[in-house]
Scaffold this active site. Structure first.
Site, PDB file in Angstrom:
ATOM      1  CB  CYS A  29      35.823  35.042  37.034  1.00  0.00           C
ATOM      2  SG  CYS A  29      35.619  36.817  37.154  1.00  0.00           S
ATOM      3  CD  GLU A  63      33.746  29.428  41.040  1.00  0.00           C
ATOM      4  OE1 GLU A  63      34.044  29.569  42.234  1.00  0.00           O
ATOM      5  OE2 GLU A  63      34.541  29.631  40.100  1.00  0.00           O
TER       6      GLU A  63
END
Length: 174
Positions: A29, A63
């Site tokens: 993140c 990600e």
């Protein structure tokens, strides 16, 4: 990441990293606070994540799936990183005639192959010619990117990074 002024330190953003990623994600993140966006901090955090991948000796990727803003930010970073690496390669006097594979480019950038290929496609730099893929750089693209490289404000100098990645394969039984 913080910013320092006369009033002290102020958080501007952060990223989180998985300790052990089966997909080799170098970022789980990433966030830049809204009041600090458009100042280059997101790009700096992305650059830092790839520097950590370099120290780890791994190819990294964020990600997936990326948010719309995340895709724009990464695509911008990847485009600049790929063009900068190609320019440095082309400017190297020992590389004549120039010959560079996609995997060599990935290793130089610590980026996963699919990210490098998608960036080359996005920039329209990769073409199929006589049974193989070739990277085609015009002098116009090179000159334009050299000019933009000179305007960069904030960069990370990897020689000042003092960090040792943990070897999670040596951890004890829980």
């Amino acid at each position: 990441m913080t910013e320092f002024d006369q009033y002290g330190l102020h958080m501007v953003g952060y990223f989180s990293k998985e300790k052990e990623s089966s997909e080799d994600y170098n970022v789980a993140c990433i966030l830049t606070l809204p009041c600090h966006q458009k100042k280059g901090y997101g790009r700096l955090l992305i650059e830092f994540s790839y520097l950590l991948s370099q120290v780890e000796g791994k190819l990294g990727s964020p990600e997936k799936p990326l948010s719309d803003l995340g895709l724009l930010s990464y695509r911008s970073y990847w485009s600049n990183a790929v063009l900068e690496a190609l320019i440095l390669f082309m400017d190297d006097p020992t590389e004549h005639p120039p010959s560079l594979t996609i995997m060599e480019l990935c290793d130089r950038l610590c980026m996963k192959k699919e990210d490098v290929i998608s960036t080359l496609q996005h920039l329209s730099l990769i073409h199929y010619y006589k049974g193989q893929y070739v990277i085609c750089l015009s002098s116009e693209i090179l000159d334009q990117h050299r000019k933009s490289m000179s305007r960069k404000k904030i960069r990370i100098d990897g020689k000042f990074l003092c960090w040792q990645p943990k070897d999670w394969s040596k951890r004890g039984k829980w």
